[in-house]
Design an enzyme around this catalytic site. Structure first.
Site, mmCIF file in Angstrom:
data_model
loop_
_atom_site.group_PDB
_atom_site.id
_atom_site.type_symbol
_atom_site.label_atom_id
_atom_site.label_comp_id
_atom_site.label_asym_id
_atom_site.label_seq_id
_atom_site.Cartn_x
_atom_site.Cartn_y
_atom_site.Cartn_z
ATOM 1 C CE LYS A 12 -60.616 25.838 111.510
ATOM 2 N NZ LYS A 12 -61.310 27.087 111.879
HETATM 3 C C1 LIG Z 1 -61.729 28.585 112.040
HETATM 4 C C2 LIG Z 1 -61.086 29.566 112.641
HETATM 5 C C3 LIG Z 1 -62.038 30.352 113.467
HETATM 6 C C4 LIG Z 1 -63.650 30.386 113.235
HETATM 7 O O1 LIG Z 1 -64.148 29.218 113.538
HETATM 8 P P1 LIG Z 1 -65.848 28.953 113.281
HETATM 9 O O2 LIG Z 1 -66.125 27.665 113.994
HETATM 10 O O3 LIG Z 1 -65.975 28.777 111.659
HETATM 11 O O4 LIG Z 1 -66.481 30.154 113.833
HETATM 12 C C5 LIG Z 1 -61.617 31.293 114.343
HETATM 13 N N1 LIG Z 1 -60.130 31.520 114.387
HETATM 14 C C6 LIG Z 1 -59.393 30.707 113.692
HETATM 15 C C7 LIG Z 1 -57.913 30.934 113.937
HETATM 16 C C8 LIG Z 1 -59.879 29.641 112.624
HETATM 17 O O5 LIG Z 1 -58.983 29.145 111.943
#
Ligand SMILES: *Cc1c(COP(=O)(O)O)cnc(C)c1O
Length: 390
Positions: free
Chosen positions: A188
């Site tokens: 991210k």
């Molecule tokens: C990455 C992601 C999540 C989950 O995030 P985590 O921190 O891995 O739990 C939820 N929603 C979307 C749209 C994502 O891309």
């Protein structure tokens, strides 16, 4: 640190971790306090301040954040929660954690965000929440979404896993709805390896999420081993184990200081891509929408399979041969076995998402991508597409 070579494999994603992040983590490791503590508190305060929210609660994933936000919003058995079909597993699975029903909505073909018309069609007496996802980092059109539920007890809980920093009509994502959930997963735009944050302006909601994030035990229980802490605590509810570590928060604080400059660099890569691909036949570049500032977490190119031979899969294979990594975001939930079988969804139930899925490919995009590597991706995509158009 994690420098890329200009001739080897170009990964789809590469975290931007520098000497400052490493030094901050080492400092925590030497401090004697590894789990939730003063560094998490500081990260929460800085994050809340940055997005313009009153409260921020740090957790160990966005999945945890979504679960806690829905729980604090009172979602339970029999309730319905509307989520876009074009999203990651987490957005819908948290609804099932609470024994509520995830109800899928189609995307708007223009921006691939949740379609307000599809949300309106999915509303029932049981609808208790909507989880819009800011797909790729482009904010959803939140005003019409809010209008669609006006006068009803329906919470808007944003899945902002892609959206730091993103702005909607000048306002930071994180400062607008009842609760906003962020992800600091490795790929991210701000990473702590694994991690997440929930922002809200509602003090009762913040308190509930804070308590439930650490076993449902009384406030600031994390302090019980500190000099100014107290061994005594009380269990108020059966909670969860969702707290963030100080090690992760140290990484997050440095990343937060760099967040705007990292966004600028990703935006420059995205601009270079769009300038190079806009004129390609059968290709659609992601749109720029006035009033909506993109975080550029993902760069999603769309190929019309009727015009580009081999389509999306052909492009992915050809780029792989040229040492370029890509990904697809996402196989819509309604095409996965669980959602097909448990809810009877069919591909034609969500025509825009089904179609977009067949066309989309996410290209490499990260803040420290070299100009030479951007040029390699541009050259390869143009070459492959131009050779494949009828
Ligand atoms: C990455 C992601 C999540 C989950 O995030 P985590 O921190 O891995 O739990 C939820 N929603 C979307 C749209 C994502 O891309």
């Amino acid at each position: 640190m994690n420098e890329q070579s200009d001739s080897g494999y170009i990964p789809f994603n590469l975290p931007d971790i520098g000497a400052e992040e490493i030094a901050a983590v080492v400092e925590v490791l030497k401090s004697g306090w590894l789990t939730t503590g003063p560094t998490v508190k500081a990260f929460e305060a800085e994050f809340a301040d940055y997005v313009g929210a009153r409260y921020a609660v740090a957790v160990n994933s966005c999945t945890a954040a979504l679960h806690l936000a829905l729980e604090a919003a009172g979602i339970g058995p029999g309730d319905e929660v509307i989520v876009p079909t074009l999203t990651f597993a987490a957005t819908a699975e948290v609804v099932a954690y609470l024994r509520a029903k995830p109800v899928l909505a189609d995307c708007d073909p223009r921006d691939l965000n949740i379609s307000v018309a599809s949300v309106r069609a999915a509303l029932t007496d049981k609808t208790k929440a909507i989880i819009p996802v800011h797909y790729a980092g482009l904010p959803c059109d939140l005003d019409p979404l809010r209008d669609a539920v006006k006068g009803r007890e329906i919470a808007i809980i944003e899945d902002a896993a892609h959206a730091v920093p993103s702005r909607y009509n000048g306002r930071m994502i994180g400062s607008i709805s009842k609760a906003t959930c962020f992800s600091f997963y490795a790929t991210k735009t701000l990473t702590t390896g694994e991690g997440g944050m929930i922002t809200t302006d509602d003090p009762a909601m913040a308190e509930r999420m804070r308590i439930m994030s650490l076993h449902g035990i009384s406030r600031d229980a994390w302090k019980r081993f500190a000099a100014d802490g107290n061994w005594y605590y009380e269990i108020l509810r059966p909670g969860f184990k969702y707290n963030l570590t100080d090690i992760a928060a140290a990484l997050g604080r440095v990343q937060l200081r760099r967040i705007e400059s990292m966004r600028e660099k990703r935006a420059a890569v995205a601009r270079a891509y769009s300038d190079a691909f806009r004129d390609l036949p059968g290709v659609v570049v992601p749109g720029d929408i006035p009033g909506r500032e993109h975080s550029w977490h993902l760069y999603v190119l769309r190929l019309d399979p009727a015009r580009v031979r081999g389509g999306r899969d052909g492009l992915i294979a050809a780029l792989k041969e040229r040492g370029i990594g890509t990904s697809v975001h996402y196989t819509p939930l309604h095409l996965h076995p669980y959602y097909r079988e448990a809810f009877g969804y069919k591909p034609e139930d969500f025509p825009a998402a089904t179609r977009a899925y067949s066309e989309m490919v996410s290209l490499p995009l990260y803040s420290h991508m070299s100009g030479a590597n951007v040029a390699r991706v541009v050259g390869a995509v143009r070459e492959v597409v131009l050779a494949a158009v009828a």
